[in-house]
Design an enzyme around this catalytic site. Sequence first.
Site, PDB file in Angstrom:
ATOM      1  N   LYS A  22     -57.865  -7.364  10.403  1.00 36.40           N
ATOM      2  CA  LYS A  22     -57.237  -8.688  10.611  1.00 36.40           C
ATOM      3  C   LYS A  22     -55.763  -8.644  10.233  1.00 36.40           C
ATOM      4  O   LYS A  22     -54.943  -9.287  10.871  1.00 36.40           O
ATOM      5  CB  LYS A  22     -57.983  -9.784   9.855  1.00 36.40           C
ATOM      6  CG  LYS A  22     -57.795  -9.777   8.366  1.00 36.40           C
ATOM      7  CD  LYS A  22     -57.407 -11.129   7.779  1.00 36.40           C
ATOM      8  CE  LYS A  22     -57.319 -11.017   6.277  1.00 36.40           C
ATOM      9  NZ  LYS A  22     -56.096 -11.368   5.636  1.00 36.40           N
ATOM     10  N   ASN A  23     -55.396  -7.849   9.214  1.00 38.45           N
ATOM     11  CA  ASN A  23     -53.983  -7.841   8.815  1.00 38.45           C
ATOM     12  C   ASN A  23     -53.090  -7.130   9.831  1.00 38.45           C
ATOM     13  O   ASN A  23     -51.892  -7.364   9.863  1.00 38.45           O
ATOM     14  CB  ASN A  23     -53.810  -7.243   7.411  1.00 38.45           C
ATOM     15  CG  ASN A  23     -54.282  -8.225   6.343  1.00 38.45           C
ATOM     16  OD1 ASN A  23     -54.525  -9.390   6.637  1.00 38.45           O
ATOM     17  ND2 ASN A  23     -54.422  -7.753   5.122  1.00 38.45           N
ATOM     18  N   CYS A 116     -50.432 -19.484  -3.721  1.00 37.10           N
ATOM     19  CA  CYS A 116     -51.787 -19.242  -3.213  1.00 37.10           C
ATOM     20  C   CYS A 116     -52.739 -19.198  -4.392  1.00 37.10           C
ATOM     21  O   CYS A 116     -52.332 -19.409  -5.529  1.00 37.10           O
ATOM     22  CB  CYS A 116     -51.833 -18.003  -2.335  1.00 37.10           C
ATOM     23  SG  CYS A 116     -52.091 -16.497  -3.209  1.00 37.10           S
ATOM     24  N   ARG A 121     -46.510 -16.486  -4.188  1.00 39.78           N
ATOM     25  CA  ARG A 121     -46.309 -15.359  -3.266  1.00 39.78           C
ATOM     26  C   ARG A 121     -45.040 -15.678  -2.494  1.00 39.78           C
ATOM     27  O   ARG A 121     -45.078 -16.261  -1.429  1.00 39.78           O
ATOM     28  CB  ARG A 121     -47.514 -15.202  -2.327  1.00 39.78           C
ATOM     29  CG  ARG A 121     -48.709 -14.559  -3.006  1.00 39.78           C
ATOM     30  CD  ARG A 121     -49.894 -14.499  -2.093  1.00 39.78           C
ATOM     31  NE  ARG A 121     -49.761 -13.516  -1.044  1.00 39.78           N
ATOM     32  CZ  ARG A 121     -50.608 -13.412  -0.002  1.00 39.78           C
ATOM     33  NH1 ARG A 121     -51.628 -14.251   0.098  1.00 39.78           N
ATOM     34  NH2 ARG A 121     -50.453 -12.490   0.904  1.00 39.78           N
ATOM     35  N   ASP A 305     -56.119  -5.244  -2.129  1.00 38.93           N
ATOM     36  CA  ASP A 305     -57.206  -5.933  -1.418  1.00 38.93           C
ATOM     37  C   ASP A 305     -58.583  -5.318  -1.696  1.00 38.93           C
ATOM     38  O   ASP A 305     -59.587  -5.812  -1.183  1.00 38.93           O
ATOM     39  CB  ASP A 305     -56.927  -5.942   0.092  1.00 38.93           C
ATOM     40  CG  ASP A 305     -55.726  -6.792   0.455  1.00 38.93           C
ATOM     41  OD1 ASP A 305     -55.304  -7.612  -0.378  1.00 38.93           O
ATOM     42  OD2 ASP A 305     -55.195  -6.635   1.573  1.00 38.93           O
ATOM     43  N   ARG A 397     -62.636 -15.950   6.514  1.00 40.85           N
ATOM     44  CA  ARG A 397     -61.257 -15.768   6.981  1.00 40.85           C
ATOM     45  C   ARG A 397     -60.993 -14.326   7.397  1.00 40.85           C
ATOM     46  O   ARG A 397     -60.134 -14.074   8.234  1.00 40.85           O
ATOM     47  CB  ARG A 397     -60.269 -16.127   5.858  1.00 40.85           C
ATOM     48  CG  ARG A 397     -60.198 -17.588   5.568  1.00 40.85           C
ATOM     49  CD  ARG A 397     -59.137 -17.864   4.541  1.00 40.85           C
ATOM     50  NE  ARG A 397     -57.829 -17.395   5.020  1.00 40.85           N
ATOM     51  CZ  ARG A 397     -56.689 -17.582   4.382  1.00 40.85           C
ATOM     52  NH1 ARG A 397     -56.675 -18.256   3.251  1.00 40.85           N
ATOM     53  NH2 ARG A 397     -55.560 -17.117   4.868  1.00 40.85           N
TER      54      ARG A 397
HETATM   55  N1  EPU Z   1     -43.007 -10.188  -2.471  1.00 40.63           N
HETATM   56  C1  EPU Z   1     -41.877 -10.788  -2.941  1.00 40.63           C
HETATM   57  N2  EPU Z   1     -41.075 -11.455  -2.044  1.00 40.63           N
HETATM   58  C2  EPU Z   1     -41.360 -11.507  -0.728  1.00 40.63           C
HETATM   59  C3  EPU Z   1     -42.539 -10.885  -0.243  1.00 40.63           C
HETATM   60  C4  EPU Z   1     -43.344 -10.224  -1.145  1.00 40.63           C
HETATM   61  O1  EPU Z   1     -41.573 -10.731  -4.137  1.00 40.63           O
HETATM   62  O2  EPU Z   1     -40.598 -12.093   0.025  1.00 40.63           O
HETATM   63  C5  EPU Z   1     -43.906  -9.449  -3.410  1.00 40.63           C
HETATM   64  C6  EPU Z   1     -45.283 -10.094  -3.519  1.00 40.63           C
HETATM   65  O3  EPU Z   1     -45.295 -11.149  -4.453  1.00 40.63           O
HETATM   66  C7  EPU Z   1     -46.141  -8.919  -3.912  1.00 40.63           C
HETATM   67  C8  EPU Z   1     -45.478  -7.749  -3.193  1.00 40.63           C
HETATM   68  O4  EPU Z   1     -44.167  -8.180  -2.859  1.00 40.63           O
HETATM   69  O5  EPU Z   1     -46.048  -8.683  -5.294  1.00 40.63           O
HETATM   70  C9  EPU Z   1     -46.186  -7.284  -1.933  1.00 40.63           C
HETATM   71  O6  EPU Z   1     -46.494  -8.385  -1.108  1.00 40.63           O
HETATM   72  P1  EPU Z   1     -46.479  -8.259   0.474  1.00 40.63           P
HETATM   73  O7  EPU Z   1     -45.319  -9.000   1.002  1.00 40.63           O
HETATM   74  O8  EPU Z   1     -46.612  -6.818   0.839  1.00 40.63           O
HETATM   75  O9  EPU Z   1     -47.780  -9.030   0.874  1.00 40.63           O
HETATM   76  P2  EPU Z   1     -48.042  -9.878   2.181  1.00 40.63           P
HETATM   77  O10 EPU Z   1     -47.329  -9.270   3.320  1.00 40.63           O
HETATM   78  O11 EPU Z   1     -47.822 -11.317   1.898  1.00 40.63           O
HETATM   79  C10 EPU Z   1     -50.096  -8.481   2.944  1.00 40.63           C
HETATM   80  C11 EPU Z   1     -51.536  -8.763   3.274  1.00 40.63           C
HETATM   81  C12 EPU Z   1     -52.286  -9.095   2.003  1.00 40.63           C
HETATM   82  C13 EPU Z   1     -52.161  -7.922   1.040  1.00 40.63           C
HETATM   83  C14 EPU Z   1     -50.673  -7.599   0.784  1.00 40.63           C
HETATM   84  C15 EPU Z   1     -50.475  -6.377  -0.078  1.00 40.63           C
HETATM   85  C16 EPU Z   1     -51.397  -9.677   5.486  1.00 40.63           C
HETATM   86  C17 EPU Z   1     -51.551 -10.841   6.387  1.00 40.63           C
HETATM   87  N3  EPU Z   1     -51.613  -9.882   4.197  1.00 40.63           N
HETATM   88  O12 EPU Z   1     -49.593  -9.677   2.371  1.00 40.63           O
HETATM   89  O13 EPU Z   1     -53.656  -9.242   2.380  1.00 40.63           O
HETATM   90  O14 EPU Z   1     -52.779  -8.231  -0.182  1.00 40.63           O
HETATM   91  O15 EPU Z   1     -50.015  -7.377   2.049  1.00 40.63           O
HETATM   92  O16 EPU Z   1     -51.043  -5.259   0.491  1.00 40.63           O
HETATM   93  O17 EPU Z   1     -51.123  -8.569   5.951  1.00 40.63           O
HETATM   94  C18 EPU Z   1     -55.870  -9.999   2.171  1.00 40.63           C
HETATM   95  O18 EPU Z   1     -56.100  -9.479   3.274  1.00 40.63           O
HETATM   96  O19 EPU Z   1     -56.766 -10.417   1.410  1.00 40.63           O
HETATM   97  C19 EPU Z   1     -54.466 -10.121   1.727  1.00 40.63           C
HETATM   98  C20 EPU Z   1     -54.082 -10.976   0.796  1.00 40.63           C
END
Ligand code: EPU
Length: 421
Positions: A22-23, A116, A121, A305, A397
């Site tokens: 899904k991601n 969240c 986040r 995850d 989800r």
């Molecule tokens: N972060 C920041 N600022 C930003 C973006 C991220 O500080 O602007 C920090 C976050 O707080 C975190 C780290 O960077 O500590 C990594 O977050 P990331 O941005 O990589 O996460 P994401 O893109 O929001 C995706 C997955 C998540 C998964 C994370 C980490 C999707 C839709 N979601 O989220 O998936 O946990 O990468 O691998 O791809 C799940 O599937 O259950 C899920 C939460």
Amino acid sequence: MDKFVIEGGHKLSGRVKISGAKNSALALMPAVLLNNGINKFENIPEVNDIFTMIKLLKHLGVSANFENNSLELDSTNITNQDAPYEHVKKMRASVYVLGPLLARYGYSKVSMPGGCAWGPRPINLHLEALEKLGAQITLDGGDIIAKADRLHGANINFDISSVGATGNTIMAAVLAKGESKIQNAAIEPEIINLCEYLISMGARIDGVGTSTLTVDGVDELHASNGEIIGDRIEAGTLLIAGALTKSKIEIEYNNINHIETVLSKLKDSGAKISINNNIVELDSCNIDANAVHVATAIYPGFPTDMQAQWIAYMALASGTSKVTDNIYTDRFSHVPELIRLGASIEQVNNMAIIHGVKRLKGAKVMSTDLRASASLVLAGLVAEGKTEVLRIYHIDRGYEKIEHKLSQLGAQIERVKTTEF
Ligand code: EPU
């Protein structure tokens, strides 16, 4: 509202096929906003986050047809560039439309995602990168408004490796004028999947799979077809189901290299793993799991995850294990629920210290987020008697037909309508 009723203590056996990630799908689908035409995707999982993304894309003017894991998205008639709160509040990944809308239409308004279930986040990295590419960004009434006549190439060096910020930035840079260099880019398989899809649309991206990406912007992109990679988190979750229940199971999964870290930790815990082409066999029959520490990290490290599921596994291991989450330091809402089932877990800052116990006992527990719910379902498979997992809309989800797959392996799990919340 649905709940799962699980009768614990049944061994698992047999083989299941892993669904599409899904991601990955959530990153590739908004990329159609960059082109003008009909795009077809295979291996899209039928999970609620995908339906949420389809609704959002439809709101923007994309027409969609989704059947048997094949999704057709027609981006010919985009009618607006506004992702309102009602969509974004359901799913943070909605923010993925920001970069492509801005790059293609010079304007995008996306409701700012709030916190969240496990804390803040932020999306500051997404916004800073888009500003470097020339966007003017303002925040108004809870909405992010991004404008630019035409984005231009820039050097972007992320302080933190972020999957979402990398995805959004690449989708903006592919239509910017000139070259962009993205450093400390995420190298997660889902980002590689996205880059390969964008390249098939005519994008010029070098360094795919490394943390330095060079994007040479083009004037336009054409519609294209994409294939979603297998879901490495579903694969890991089901393998833990086999290990936790001391069973022998097989998963059919095409991207075994994406789960190497999880396989190596499973081996450390005593599980026997054998791989034959796209089949992974896990044999944990009569094996008492050893306690194994994990610390989450960006890919190829142990995924955040999979943290909740690993804690459920360690709840019955021999000895004490430490599970540290370095990505989301507050992501432990499953811990008090696992304790209700008899687990012995202390939480110290971003670490769970798990003292393995001999048995868990069924109880009512409550899902709080997607992976937390998966950990409760896993624990329910081994808890004595009946476990009821409430609020399973979280698991819906992101896991495709999870109860069917577990039943296919011999688990006693049933979806039941309930008024309990
Ligand atoms: N972060 C920041 N600022 C930003 C973006 C991220 O500080 O602007 C920090 C976050 O707080 C975190 C780290 O960077 O500590 C990594 O977050 P990331 O941005 O990589 O996460 P994401 O893109 O929001 C995706 C997955 C998540 C998964 C994370 C980490 C999707 C839709 N979601 O989220 O998936 O946990 O990468 O691998 O791809 C799940 O599937 O259950 C899920 C939460």
